[in-house]
Write an enzyme that holds these catalytic residues in place. Structure first.
Site, short mmCIF file in Angstrom:
data_model
loop_
_atom_site.label_atom_id
_atom_site.label_comp_id
_atom_site.label_asym_id
_atom_site.label_seq_id
_atom_site.Cartn_x
_atom_site.Cartn_y
_atom_site.Cartn_z
N PHE A 147 -23.35 42.62 67.46
CA PHE A 147 -23.77 42.64 66.05
C PHE A 147 -23.08 41.51 65.33
O PHE A 147 -21.85 41.49 65.20
CB PHE A 147 -23.46 43.98 65.35
CG PHE A 147 -24.07 44.00 63.97
CD1 PHE A 147 -25.37 44.41 63.77
CD2 PHE A 147 -23.35 43.53 62.87
CE1 PHE A 147 -25.96 44.37 62.50
CE2 PHE A 147 -23.92 43.49 61.60
CZ PHE A 147 -25.23 43.91 61.42
N ASP A 232 -15.98 36.23 66.99
CA ASP A 232 -16.41 36.83 65.73
C ASP A 232 -15.47 37.99 65.41
O ASP A 232 -15.59 39.08 65.97
CB ASP A 232 -17.87 37.31 65.84
CG ASP A 232 -18.35 37.96 64.53
OD1 ASP A 232 -17.51 38.26 63.66
OD2 ASP A 232 -19.57 38.19 64.40
N LYS A 261 -15.50 40.00 55.66
CA LYS A 261 -15.14 41.35 55.23
C LYS A 261 -13.80 41.43 54.49
O LYS A 261 -13.74 41.14 53.30
CB LYS A 261 -15.17 42.31 56.43
CG LYS A 261 -16.59 42.50 57.00
CD LYS A 261 -16.64 43.67 57.93
CE LYS A 261 -17.92 43.75 58.72
NZ LYS A 261 -19.02 44.37 58.01
C1 LIG Z 1 -18.78 41.40 63.95
C2 LIG Z 1 -19.62 41.19 62.74
N1 LIG Z 1 -20.12 39.98 62.47
C3 LIG Z 1 -20.87 39.73 61.38
C4 LIG Z 1 -21.17 40.74 60.48
C5 LIG Z 1 -22.03 40.43 59.28
O1 LIG Z 1 -21.29 40.47 58.13
P1 LIG Z 1 -22.04 40.56 56.70
O2 LIG Z 1 -22.61 41.94 56.59
O3 LIG Z 1 -20.96 40.30 55.70
O4 LIG Z 1 -23.10 39.51 56.69
C6 LIG Z 1 -20.68 42.02 60.73
C7 LIG Z 1 -21.01 43.13 59.80
O5 LIG Z 1 -20.89 44.29 60.10
C8 LIG Z 1 -19.89 42.27 61.87
O6 LIG Z 1 -19.41 43.48 62.14
#
Ligand SMILES: Cc1ncc(COP(=O)(O)O)c(C=O)c1O
Length: 406
Positions: A147, A232, A261
């Protein structure tokens, strides 16, 4: 003067959303009106322990005093310039984030998905400019069940049909391999590979923790094969797992780090691509940007977040309280819990489907005054603010036991 709007109850507000708000979420039926630390209160005055923490965007709790103060101070001075001009907060934010992560340069963005998109662009540019991949041939290897966000390019390499279906045509150039499988990665990476992009812990998939040695293996493989390792850490980073970064559990330094976040302290969206100079140095004026990225309010809050992390106190709390979480969940195995995965203050808990779906368990916990969220099927995720106390954590575990037994 217009009369003040009548006060509406939770039920009335939920009903009011229905015709005017896109139905892309299925929230628990709780309408939060205020919050402090680990607690939130709904419009009817009921209090709940927040065991989700905005999917880790609230690692420091709701309205942490140091972060609120930094935001207030900045609101009174300067909020936005755009990157057409310099602002007096951005240099310190970049310097301190770079020092915290051990990487050279920072590309400030806003949301997590934007950081991922930016990381992909930078990796492709690096592949053409530095590695010498022929134009438009660069590939990026990703993991199944990933994700990384919701943009068109990101859902192009999702393996979740609900996230993808109906949103094509998709962006080419991605190869998907099973997570936690170095042999598959070895096979997928070739001379066109710009980067391997993975989550050090797969959060949305259910807090999936790879086997010991996987992250170090990805580091060794990407170095040997001459491609970038993009970690990530948008959900796993900034204290959640008991370290500043989840890759630290295997003493790994990626080439590119994606943060988001909690970097915004639960106040404003702040994300960043942090990388070695050789990588981020491929960007030149006009090639990438964001009107809001690096704005002075975001930089002030982001700097205050980095300051909190520099003390090491939150990482330590997550590690110490993580033991209580792990031990408490272990007690529940066989009593409605089929199994769980935990690292720091973060756990994916597989509930016996005979007892209820993840959604049903979340609703029952909500009625007990505990807010959690399901991930998939009968798995729930526990990710309290790192400010949670041992007593609060234990009370959540007691509530979970009650819910499983009822
Ligand atoms: C590992 C990871 N990358 C990217 C994102 C995307 O972040 P955003 O919702 O701020 O676009 C998330 C969101 O849950 C995430 O858990």
């Amino acid at each position: 003067m217009t009369a003040p709007a009548p006060v509406r109850t939770s039920d009335e507000l939920i009903k009011a959303e229905e015709p005017v708000l896109a139905h892309n979420y299925h929230p628990l039926p709780v309408v939060v009106a205020r919050a402090e630390g680990t607690w939130v209160e709904d419009v009817d005055g009921r209090r709940y322990l927040d065991m989700l923490a905005g999917y880790s965007a609230l690692n420091f709790g709701h309205r942490h005093p140091a972060l609120i103060e930094a935001a207030h101070r900045q609101l009174d001075r300067l909020t936005l310039t755009s990157r057409a001009f310099h602002n007096d907060r951005l240099a310190e934010f970049a310097e301190r984030l770079s020092a915290l992560t051990g990487l050279d340069m920072v590309l400030p963005m806003n949301t997590g998905a934007e950081a991922v998109e930016s990381g992909i662009k930078v990796a492709r540019k690096w592949a053409y400019d530095v590695k010498g991949v022929p134009a438009d041939r660069a590939t990026i290897v990703v993991a199944a069940e990933n994700f990384h966000g919701r943009t068109t390019t990101i859902v192009s390499f999702s393996t979740d049909e609900t996230a993808r279906s109906g949103f094509g045509p998709f962006t080419p150039g991605f190869r998907v391999v099973p997570y936690d499988d170095l042999a598959a990665l070895e096979e997928a990476v070739d001379e066109t590979t710009a980067a391997v992009l993975i989550e050090p812990v797969q959060g949305e998939a259910g807090v999936i923790i790879p086997k010991d040695g996987y992250l170090a293996g990805v580091r060794e493989l990407t170095r040997r094969k001459g491609c970038l390792f993009i970690a990530d850490e948008i959900q796993s980073g900034l204290g959640r797992t008991g370290r500043t970064l989840a890759v630290e559990h295997e003493a790994v330094v990626p080439d590119v780090l994606l943060l988001g976040k909690a970097l915004g302290g639960g106040i404003v969206p702040v994300s960043a691509v942090v990388a070695r100079r050789e990588v981020l140095g491929v960007l030149h004026p006009g090639e990438h940007g964001s009107t809001f990225g690096g704005n002075p309010l975001a930089a002030a809050v982001g700097t205050a977040v980095v300051e909190l992390l520099e003390t090491g106190a939150f990482q330590q709390r997550a590690a110490e309280l993580g033991v209580i979480l792990r031990d408490g969940l272990q007690e529940l195995v066989g009593k409605g819990v089929l199994g769980f995965r935990a690292r720091g203050l973060w756990a994916g808990v597989d509930i016996d489907p005979a007892i209820g779906s993840g959604r049903e368990i979340s609703e029952r916990l909500m009625r007990e005054g505990i807010l959690v969220k399901d991930t998939h099927g009968s798995t729930i995720r526990l990710a309290p603010p790192l400010t949670v106390t041992a007593e609060e954590l234990r009370s959540a575990l007691v509530a979970l036991e009650r819910v499983l037994g009822s």
